[in-house]
Design an enzyme around this catalytic site. Structure first.
Site, PDB file in Angstrom:
ATOM      1  N   HIS A 207       0.825  -1.207   0.000  1.00  0.00           N
ATOM      2  CA  HIS A 207       0.000   0.000   0.000  1.00  0.00           C
ATOM      3  C   HIS A 207       0.858   1.255   0.000  1.00  0.00           C
ATOM      4  CE1 HIS A 207      -3.175  -2.646   2.081  1.00  0.00           C
ATOM      5  NE2 HIS A 207      -3.297  -2.680   0.773  1.00  0.00           N
ATOM      6  N   GLU A 448       2.825  -9.874 -24.740  1.00  0.00           N
ATOM      7  CA  GLU A 448       3.540 -10.149 -23.492  1.00  0.00           C
ATOM      8  C   GLU A 448       3.791 -11.640 -23.289  1.00  0.00           C
ATOM      9  OE1 GLU A 448       1.300  -8.287 -20.335  1.00  0.00           O
ATOM     10  OE2 GLU A 448      -0.604  -9.084 -21.031  1.00  0.00           O
ATOM     11  N   ASP A 472       5.718  -8.280 -18.328  1.00  0.00           N
ATOM     12  CA  ASP A 472       5.438  -9.715 -18.402  1.00  0.00           C
ATOM     13  C   ASP A 472       6.298 -10.407 -19.442  1.00  0.00           C
ATOM     14  OD1 ASP A 472       3.505 -10.463 -16.439  1.00  0.00           O
ATOM     15  OD2 ASP A 472       2.066  -9.191 -17.483  1.00  0.00           O
ATOM     16  N   CYS A 519       4.232  -0.469 -23.380  1.00  0.00           N
ATOM     17  CA  CYS A 519       3.576   0.126 -22.204  1.00  0.00           C
ATOM     18  C   CYS A 519       4.111  -0.462 -20.900  1.00  0.00           C
ATOM     19  CB  CYS A 519       2.064  -0.020 -22.285  1.00  0.00           C
ATOM     20  SG  CYS A 519       1.510  -1.733 -22.292  1.00  0.00           S
TER      21      CYS A 519
END
Ligand code: PEP
Ligand code: MG
Length: 582
Positions: A207, A448, A472, A519
């Protein structure tokens, strides 16, 4: 007021994981670590009931505090905060925590703090055993909840508030040092000026890291024992680029970092002036610089950073950390908001990429290797209702402006055909409901999975655009789990095999006249811009804060010369020397 530490002043350094780039020089402001300093004593048997009541009262107060934080959340608070606070609130009511702690009081006659800390450790240890990285990091939630209750029990419930107050009265230059920072405390600190933060725990998906990115303040996480080793008021340098903290820096080192910091700041100011400058290389090639977003409200940052469009909206963030799935209307509003914010610039929305380290609440994976399992488009095709809902929402948003629908984890043409069929079904159902305006969309896929990159031709022919997901792609080419710190040294974006696949994809897409972007994180790393231009890349998508840094590199580059240099190295399967490209 902070006191200067009275212990050893020798300089030393500690390395963790840099989460946000930048430099900070300041003094440590230690955030409470009640869990470490919990009082341990036995109570009388007759005092057990009162001790249980004391614990319950503190837990209730912690829960009420969280609810009031939710109610008072500022409008610009990151959207993921509410579900995070909800997890903390649920933990406070969980019998595993309440009842078991109560049993330590009644059966072992532990004081309330000791009982709670013991049960907290038990639960956290169970979480630490979990293989799934995301779930494992949730043991931090338990620690944060326990710390909150311990602070209330100790009568110092307002440590983060006090810290906020202290910070309010200080000039900028205070660096928060904490074992971990809960989302609630992060929100309080968000309102206050501080120059960096450092935590012992946390990884890139914690977080703390999520909120850090939205705040764009230098941060290093995963520092191990820093909180224990540093004193309030110690002088610190934070190097967010290298993920390093320097404690008690010498005057020479301070001087070096002051220079680096000044350079970085003035560079950032100069870069702001590039906002409206088109990204064109020295030899006249125009490059598209687009932004990656996780939440719809981040589209505004992308627009203000001068991004040419949204190259990747990771729609799964709308689905995560909540008990129920977002409805078609909720999704439509989120997608439409991004389309409107971007005012005609292209918007690429990726369909749900759930699985691997991103799971839906309540969903249990049975896969032995989730990164190779029922992930992304595989999951969507197995859940046609969920997929239809998303496709309908995307098509409705496409009536407001061009939407590029991006499908993750495609590995076979059969999947492309199945997606096209699902899209046709969604179109038909919307038409049947009387939606007559044209749907303005294009269909593309993430490259990917290595199989797709190697045999890219039919995909380039049949799809409208491609986007290379290097995060990935590298993981699958190198057989290295992208979330596993133990093998991070083998996760190599510059491996010739990775670069050959990127080059091949770009070349083949070009020959079919189809646009292709990158990306993954590589696109936002300005050290790699020249190399990617040399591979033939003309569209980059990255976090909004990176756009200007990458643009600066594009403006200095000669794409023709770079293409020759990079091709020569790739032909020999040589490791590319980035220095030689400048
Ligand atoms: C990627 O894999 O490179 C990518 C952009 O997608 P994600 O990081 O969300 O998997
Ligand atoms: Mg991916």
């Amino acid at each position: 007021m902070m006191k200067q530490a009275e212990h050893s002043t020798a300089m030393w350094t500690l390395a963790g994981q840099g989460v946000v780039n930048g430099y900070a020089i300041g003094r440590a402001a230690i955030m409470g670590a009640a869990a470490l300093e919990v009082p341990h004593y036995y109570i009388e048997a007759e005092a057990a009931e009162a001790e249980c009541a004391r614990l319950n009262q503190a837990m209730n107060q912690a829960r009420d505090d969280l609810m009031s934080i939710v109610q008072q959340l500022p409008a610009d608070a990151p959207r993921e905060i509410v579900p995070m606070l909800e997890v903390h609130r649920l933990l406070l009511d969980d019998p595993m925590l309440r009842q078991q702690s109560g049993e330590y009081i009644t059966e072992r006659l532990y004081n309330a703090e000791w009982a709670l800390a013991t049960q907290g450790q038990n639960l956290a240890a169970q979480f630490d055993q979990i293989e799934d990285t995301y779930l494992r990091e949730r043991s931090a939630d338990i620690r944060q909840v326990i710390e909150r209750v311990l602070l209330i029990l100790s009568g110092q419930a307002s440590t983060p508030n006090e810290l906020a107050l202290q910070l309010d009265h200080q000039e900028a230059g205070l660096i928060v040092v904490a074992r971990d920072i809960s989302p609630a405390d992060m929100l309080r600190l968000r309102k206050v000026r501080f120059s960096a933060f450092l935590t012992d725990l946390g990884g890139p998906t914690s977080h703390t890291a999520i909120v850090a990115r939205s705040m764009n303040i230098p941060a290093v996480v995963g520092l191990g024992e820093l909180r224990r080793m540093v004193r309030d008021g110690d002088k610190l340098i934070v190097d967010g680029f290298k993920g390093v903290v320097i404690v008690n820096p010498s005057e020479v080192v301070l001087q070096q970092y002051r220079q680096l910091q000044a350079q970085h700041l003035s560079q950032r100011e100069q870069l702001d002036q590039l906002r409206d400058t088109p990204a064109v290389t020295l030899d006249g090639v125009t490059v598209q610089l687009e932004a990656n977003i996780e939440l719809p409200e981040e589209a505004q940052d992308a627009f203000e950073a001068g991004a040419d469009g949204i190259g990747l909206f990771r729609s799964e963030f709308l689905f995560m950390g909540r008990a129920s799935l977002p409805s078609e209307q909720e999704q439509f509003e989120a997608y439409a908001a991004v389309v409107r914010t971007m005012q005609g610039r292209p918007v690429t929305i990726r369909t749900l990429d759930i699985g691997a380290d991103k799971t839906l609440d309540g969903e249990q994976t049975v896969a032995t290797n989730p990164a190779l399992g029922l992930r992304a488009v595989r999951y969507c095709l197995m859940h046609p209702d969920l997929f239809q809902t998303q496709l309908r929402a995307l098509l409705r948003a496409s009536q407001l402006g061009l939407v590029r629908i991006l499908i993750p984890m495609i590995s076979s043409m059969d999947e492309v055909f199945a997606v096209r069929q699902a899209l046709a079904q969604a179109e038909l159902s919307l038409r049947a409901e009387g939606l007559l305006d044209p749907f303005q969309y294009e269909l593309g896929a993430m490259v990917e999975v290595p199989a797709m990159a190697i045999a890219i031709e039919p995909f380039a022919q049949n799809l409208d655009f491609l986007s290379i997901g290097t995060n990935d792609l590298i993981q699958y080419v190198m057989a290295v789990d992208r979330a596993d710190a133990e093998v991070m040294g083998l996760y190599d974006p510059l491996h010739p095999a990775v670069l050959r696949l990127i080059a091949h994809t770009i070349n083949r897409a070009e020959s079919y006249g189809k646009p292709v972007a990158v990306c993954g994180e590589m696109a936002g790393d300005a050290r790699l811009t020249h190399m990617l231009l040399g591979l033939g890349l003309r569209c980059f998508s990255m976090p909004a804060a990176q756009v200007a840094w990458v643009k600066q590199e594009v403006l200095k580059a000669h794409s023709g010369a770079l293409r020759h240099k990079v091709a020569a190295a790739l032909n020999r399967a040589e490791r590319i020397d980035l220095q030689k490209l400048h």
